[in-house]
Design an enzyme around this catalytic site. Structure first.
Site, short mmCIF file in Angstrom:
data_model
loop_
_atom_site.label_atom_id
_atom_site.label_comp_id
_atom_site.label_asym_id
_atom_site.label_seq_id
_atom_site.Cartn_x
_atom_site.Cartn_y
_atom_site.Cartn_z
CG ASP A 76 -1.18 3.25 5.94
OD1 ASP A 76 -1.86 3.40 5.02
OD2 ASP A 76 -0.63 4.10 6.60
CG ASP A 136 -1.74 1.35 1.32
OD1 ASP A 136 -2.29 1.65 0.11
OD2 ASP A 136 -1.97 1.75 2.45
CD GLU A 181 -4.97 1.27 -2.75
OE1 GLU A 181 -5.71 0.30 -2.34
OE2 GLU A 181 -4.07 2.33 -2.22
#
Length: 167
Positions: free
Chosen positions: A139, A7, A67
């Site tokens: 996260d 992330d 991501e």
């Protein structure tokens, strides 16, 4: 297959490692790579690169997932996120990893069932799907969710499933 989920973030980059074997998922590790806001941009990106490189060395993933960047109203924040994501992609590529990229909505829909899930829902579902897992923070939970998404869609079996349905 061991999967490293990322992330991306400039201040905090979440990471999570899972194993996928015969349709079963197992938590291996998760954590946070952090950079100091007081450092200049190049130093922050280098710090994230070095920390992520250590994670790759310590956990020897077979593949990685990250991501995709979403564009928000704050152009400066989007640019910084993109630079952190670029540093992460470079580190993963240097590690020789095959990389899957997933939109945030796809990750949430895969893990939670809805594309606009709240962080708390993601954390809850990650813990359900990876028993015994305690994410180091939101996260890290997002990174684990990205790895879970890759286990379903990015591996050899996932790629075959997507071809079968014409995706």
């Amino acid at each position: 297959m061991r999967i490293l989920g990322i992330d991306p973030g400039l201040r905090t980059l979440g990471w999570g490692v899972i194993e996928s074997q015969n349709g079963r998922l197992r938590h291996v590790a998760n954590g946070l790579c952090k950079s100091q806001a007081s450092d200049d941009l190049a130093a922050r990106l280098l710090s994230l690169h070095r920390q992520l490189d250590r994670v790759i060395g310590d956990f020897a993933p077979d593949e990685a997932a990250i991501e995709q960047t979403f564009v928000n109203k704050d152009g400066v924040a989007t640019l910084k996120l993109g630079q952190a994501r670029g540093a992460a992609l470079l580190t993963l590529a240097q590690g020789g990893l095959r990389i899957g990229e997933y939109a945030p909505n796809r990750v949430k829909k895969t893990v939670v069932g809805v594309g606009h899930a709240a962080k708390e829902q993601v954390i809850h579902m990650v813990k359900l799907q990876l028993p015994g897992c305690e994410p180091a923070g939101p996260d890290a939970a997002d990174a684990l969710a990205i790895a879970i998404c890759h286990a379903y869609y990015g591996g050899t079996h996932g790629a075959m499933r997507l071809r079968e349905v014409g995706a």
